[in-house]
Write a protein that holds these residues in place. Structure first.
Motif, short mmCIF file in Angstrom:
data_model
loop_
_atom_site.label_atom_id
_atom_site.label_comp_id
_atom_site.label_asym_id
_atom_site.label_seq_id
_atom_site.Cartn_x
_atom_site.Cartn_y
_atom_site.Cartn_z
N PRO A 1 -2.39 -2.94 4.63
CA PRO A 1 -2.58 -1.81 3.71
C PRO A 1 -1.21 -1.10 3.58
CG PRO A 1 -4.11 -1.98 5.46
CD PRO A 1 -3.11 -2.95 6.07
N ARG A 2 -1.07 -0.82 2.17
CA ARG A 2 0.20 -0.12 1.93
C ARG A 2 -0.21 0.74 0.46
NH1 ARG A 2 4.09 -1.02 5.24
NH2 ARG A 2 4.55 -2.96 6.14
N ILE A 3 0.46 1.88 0.41
CA ILE A 3 0.64 2.81 -0.89
C ILE A 3 1.99 2.34 -1.47
CG2 ILE A 3 0.41 4.67 -1.91
CD1 ILE A 3 -1.64 5.78 0.23
N TRP A 4 2.02 1.98 -2.56
CA TRP A 4 3.25 1.85 -3.52
C TRP A 4 3.58 2.82 -4.47
CZ3 TRP A 4 6.67 -1.89 -1.90
CH2 TRP A 4 6.12 -3.00 -0.97
N ALA A 5 4.63 3.73 -4.36
CA ALA A 5 4.79 4.64 -5.37
C ALA A 5 5.95 4.47 -6.01
CB ALA A 5 4.89 5.92 -4.44
N GLY A 6 5.90 4.30 -7.41
CA GLY A 6 6.97 4.27 -8.20
C GLY A 6 7.69 5.72 -8.48
N ARG A 7 9.08 5.41 -8.35
CA ARG A 7 9.91 6.85 -9.07
C ARG A 7 10.22 6.86 -10.12
NH1 ARG A 7 14.02 8.07 -3.70
NH2 ARG A 7 15.13 7.04 -5.33
N LEU B 1 3.26 13.13 -2.31
CA LEU B 1 1.78 12.26 -2.33
C LEU B 1 0.79 12.93 -1.46
CD1 LEU B 1 3.22 8.40 -2.37
CD2 LEU B 1 2.89 10.16 -4.05
N TYR B 2 -0.39 13.17 -1.95
CA TYR B 2 -1.51 13.63 -1.04
C TYR B 2 -2.62 12.64 -0.84
CZ TYR B 2 0.90 18.16 -0.93
OH TYR B 2 1.91 19.37 -0.84
N ARG B 3 -3.18 12.87 0.28
CA ARG B 3 -4.47 12.25 0.19
C ARG B 3 -5.54 13.31 0.27
NH1 ARG B 3 -8.63 12.08 3.84
NH2 ARG B 3 -9.71 9.77 4.10
N PHE B 4 -6.46 13.03 -0.95
CA PHE B 4 -7.33 14.06 -1.09
C PHE B 4 -8.81 13.67 -0.95
CE2 PHE B 4 -10.26 16.31 -4.49
CZ PHE B 4 -10.54 17.29 -3.69
N GLY B 5 -9.44 14.01 0.46
CA GLY B 5 -10.58 13.54 0.78
C GLY B 5 -11.21 14.12 1.96
N PRO B 6 -12.60 13.61 2.44
CA PRO B 6 -12.97 14.07 3.73
C PRO B 6 -12.17 13.75 5.02
CG PRO B 6 -14.26 12.39 2.80
CD PRO B 6 -13.51 12.72 1.73
N GLN B 7 -12.06 14.66 5.74
CA GLN B 7 -11.40 14.16 6.92
C GLN B 7 -12.29 14.40 8.37
OE1 GLN B 7 -7.51 16.02 7.58
NE2 GLN B 7 -7.21 15.93 5.02
N GLU B 8 -12.72 13.36 8.99
CA GLU B 8 -13.63 13.42 10.12
C GLU B 8 -14.87 14.22 9.87
OE1 GLU B 8 -11.19 15.36 13.46
OE2 GLU B 8 -9.89 13.47 13.36
N SER C 1 -2.21 18.65 -9.60
CA SER C 1 -2.05 17.22 -9.88
C SER C 1 -1.09 16.86 -11.09
CB SER C 1 -3.39 16.51 -10.14
OG SER C 1 -4.39 16.61 -8.73
N TYR C 2 -0.30 15.91 -10.63
CA TYR C 2 0.54 15.28 -11.81
C TYR C 2 -0.11 14.61 -12.92
CZ TYR C 2 4.57 13.04 -13.66
OH TYR C 2 5.58 12.53 -14.46
N ASP C 3 0.53 14.49 -14.05
CA ASP C 3 -0.26 13.78 -15.14
C ASP C 3 0.05 12.18 -14.81
OD1 ASP C 3 -1.15 12.71 -17.52
OD2 ASP C 3 0.14 13.36 -18.81
N ALA C 4 -0.78 11.73 -13.59
CA ALA C 4 -0.57 10.13 -13.42
C ALA C 4 -1.77 9.85 -12.91
CB ALA C 4 0.32 9.78 -12.57
N ASN C 5 -2.24 8.45 -12.89
CA ASN C 5 -3.39 8.06 -12.44
C ASN C 5 -3.42 8.00 -10.70
OD1 ASN C 5 -5.39 6.38 -14.43
ND2 ASN C 5 -3.29 5.81 -15.00
N PRO C 6 -4.67 8.55 -10.31
CA PRO C 6 -4.51 8.50 -8.62
C PRO C 6 -5.09 7.06 -8.38
CG PRO C 6 -6.61 9.47 -9.58
CD PRO C 6 -5.76 9.16 -10.80
N ILE C 7 -5.18 6.91 -6.97
CA ILE C 7 -5.79 5.68 -6.55
C ILE C 7 -6.80 5.73 -5.69
CG2 ILE C 7 -3.80 4.13 -6.97
CD1 ILE C 7 -3.07 4.56 -4.10
N LEU C 8 -7.82 5.10 -5.39
CA LEU C 8 -8.77 5.23 -4.37
C LEU C 8 -8.66 4.26 -3.15
CD1 LEU C 8 -11.72 6.60 -3.78
CD2 LEU C 8 -12.64 4.38 -4.75
N VAL C 9 -8.51 5.11 -2.13
CA VAL C 9 -8.39 4.33 -0.56
C VAL C 9 -9.45 4.64 -0.06
CG1 VAL C 9 -6.73 4.00 1.14
CG2 VAL C 9 -5.67 4.50 -1.10
N ASP C 10 -10.39 3.65 0.13
CA ASP C 10 -11.53 3.78 1.04
C ASP C 10 -12.28 5.05 0.19
OD1 ASP C 10 -10.83 1.89 2.77
OD2 ASP C 10 -9.63 3.23 4.18
#
Length: 514
Positions: free
Chosen positions: A505-511, A465-472, A443-452
């Protein structure tokens, strides 16, 4: 004795056993229905503010506690003359710095962070309280007391966590059991970076003391065992008060207290319960209260007890001044001592999250969970509601963030982990907590976000960018959200994330390039 002194905008309150330091000012206004605001700083110990339309009254503000930190308090006096009173009811020293009225408009609190620190800050929120960690600074709380009353203060746990016991053979000697004192070491062990941290000293014997000034206040318990004279302990009550103090006992545990003795005046006497070979816990409680302050104590020669101090200043490499948070049972030398785990010397928490009724923090390869529903208690124990401390398994890495949702996730520089109990759905307790490493993206030194129920994070390279969570229904896994556009991160990669739910629903990512 209680004393108050003032110098260059700083008011110093000092009290000893059984006394309260009080400073009062009278204010006259022609705009009694207009809100007024005051800014100030408190250091060392908690000060209580009361504001009344009578001297010593609480008609406007009723004994509001202010912990060490920066504060703004606002209220409407409702009278042409009102009285502002500050009180220090506990033994020790506290200061009130630059208490002054501020003009209506924008409210500002001074922070310990520079603008460059902001990307490294982590935070979580519960109602009107927000916790901040990171940037190498002490953890802080932002508290909303009202629409125009705010506090920003260091997080001041008083019972832990601590590093393992020192095995150096160096002894430490406290000069006092309560209030403020010094601790002197037999060899140089202190650094200027120790200022502000906790230190714990373990002595033989047990000593518990409190100042009672309201009904149902209690001391912590002493643990009595053995036979005949080895069971004898001392009850001491001093001060000027009107009320009833009871000595309570509980057999075998600390959950079923009953009255053993009653006291309505000052005393100092030895107690022998004649309950040979039984384990009994004793405590003192103010069962009825009318007025005054009673200083009570329990002293028992057997067993051991931990005293805790917060280092105010490092006077020399072998001596520090401490504010005593938990009384030392003796003022003799001891080789059983431990340093606070969080300090400028050893580092402060980097990640913070609320989950499962606990406040979680992490630093390096270690994580801590507070006592259950006691976010300011980090006394590590084995009972279900006590605080806990563990390390992440596998290769050494460093916490970048924690995130609580339906699960508790941790992002480290080398991998992602889930902090959990041994059985899915079971409440986390010291006996069953574990961290299971799930992915190795880093992980990079930045805040993650909680999506569901998943964390969306920036990868270690900052390019993905990665979604880290349970899948099905499976265990948490990592899904590359940028797999269809490998160049989207640009030359400098991503630095910040935000989540939009409406209208789409959108994820915004600043570069990094803005």
């Amino acid at each position: 004795m209680a004393s108050i002194s003032e110098s260059s905008g700083t008011v110093t309150f000092t009290t000893d056993t059984g006394n309260v330091a009080v400073a009062r000012s009278t204010v006259t206004t022609t705009a009694q229905n207009d809100e007024v605001s005051f800014s100030f700083e408190v250091t060392r110990r908690i000060l209580f503010l009361r504001v009344g339309t009578t001297a010593g009254g609480q008609e406007v503000v009723a004994d509001a506690p202010f912990f060490p930190g920066q504060h703004i308090v606002s209220f409407t006096p409702g009278a042409t003359t009102y009285y502002i009173e500050w009180r220090l009811p506990e033994v020790g020293t506290a200061t009130l710095v630059d208490f002054e009225r501020i003009a209506p408009g924008i409210l500002e609190l001074e922070t310990p962070w520079a603008a460059s620190d902001v990307p490294s800050l982590r935070h979580d929120q519960s109602l009107n309280t927000m916790w901040f960690t990171g940037a190498g600074k002490e953890m802080h709380l932002l508290e909303r007391r009202g629409s125009s009353s705010w506090s920003l203060r260091p997080f001041r746990q008083t019972d832990g966590p601590f590093l393992p016991l020192s095995l150096s053979g160096v002894t430490l000697t406290p000069s006092a059991r309560t209030g403020t004192g010094t601790i002197t070491s037999s060899e140089p062990v202190f650094s200027t970076l120790d200022a502000g941290s906790l230190i714990r000293l373990t002595h033989p014997g047990q000593f518990e003391t409190e100042d009672f000034s309201s009904v149902d206040e209690t001391t912590d318990a002493i643990r009595v065992s053995g036979i005949e004279g080895t069971r004898q302990f001392t009850v001491s009550i001093s001060g000027t008060f009107v009320g009833t103090i009871v000595l309570e006992q509980s057999v075998g545990n600390e959950f079923s207290y009953s009255t053993f003795r009653n006291f309505t005046s000052t005393t100092s006497e030895a107690i022998d319960d004649d309950l040979d070979n039984q384990l009994i816990y004793y405590r003192l409680r103010m069962s009825a209260y009318t007025s005054g302050t009673a200083t009570v104590s329990l002293t028992y020669g057997s067993g051991v007890s931990d005293g805790i101090g917060r280092i105010v200043s490092v006077d020399a490499d072998n001596q520090v001044t401490v504010d005593i948070e938990e009384p030392f049972s003796r003022t003799s030398a001891t080789a059983l001592w431990a340093r606070g785990a969080w300090s400028d010397r050893f580092g402060h928490p980097k990640g913070v999250a609320l989950f499962d009724g606990r406040l979680w923090t992490g630093r390096g390869n270690q994580y801590w969970g507070s006592g259950s529903d006691r976010f300011n208690s980090f006394a590590i124990g084995t009972l279900a509601d006590e605080a806990l401390s563990r390390t992440f398994g596998g290769r050494m890495s460093s916490v970048q963030w924690l995130l609580g949702g339906s699960r508790l996730y941790a992002g480290l520089a080398g991998f992602e982990s889930e902090i959990m109990s041994k059985a899915f759905g079971e409440v986390i307790k010291p006996e069953n907590v574990r961290a299971r490493n799930r992915t190795t993206r880093g992980s990079y030194d930045a805040n993650p976000i909680l999506v569901d129920d998943a964390a969306v994070m920036i990868s270690r390279s900052a390019e993905r960018l990665y979604r880290f969570g349970p899948q099905e229904g499976s265990d948490p896994r990592a899904m590359d959200l940028t797999r269809l556009n490998r160049e989207i991160g640009g030359a400098g990669g991503f630095v910040e994330l935000a989540w939009q739910l409406e209208p789409e629903p959108r994820i915004w990512a600043g570069r990094a390039d803005g």
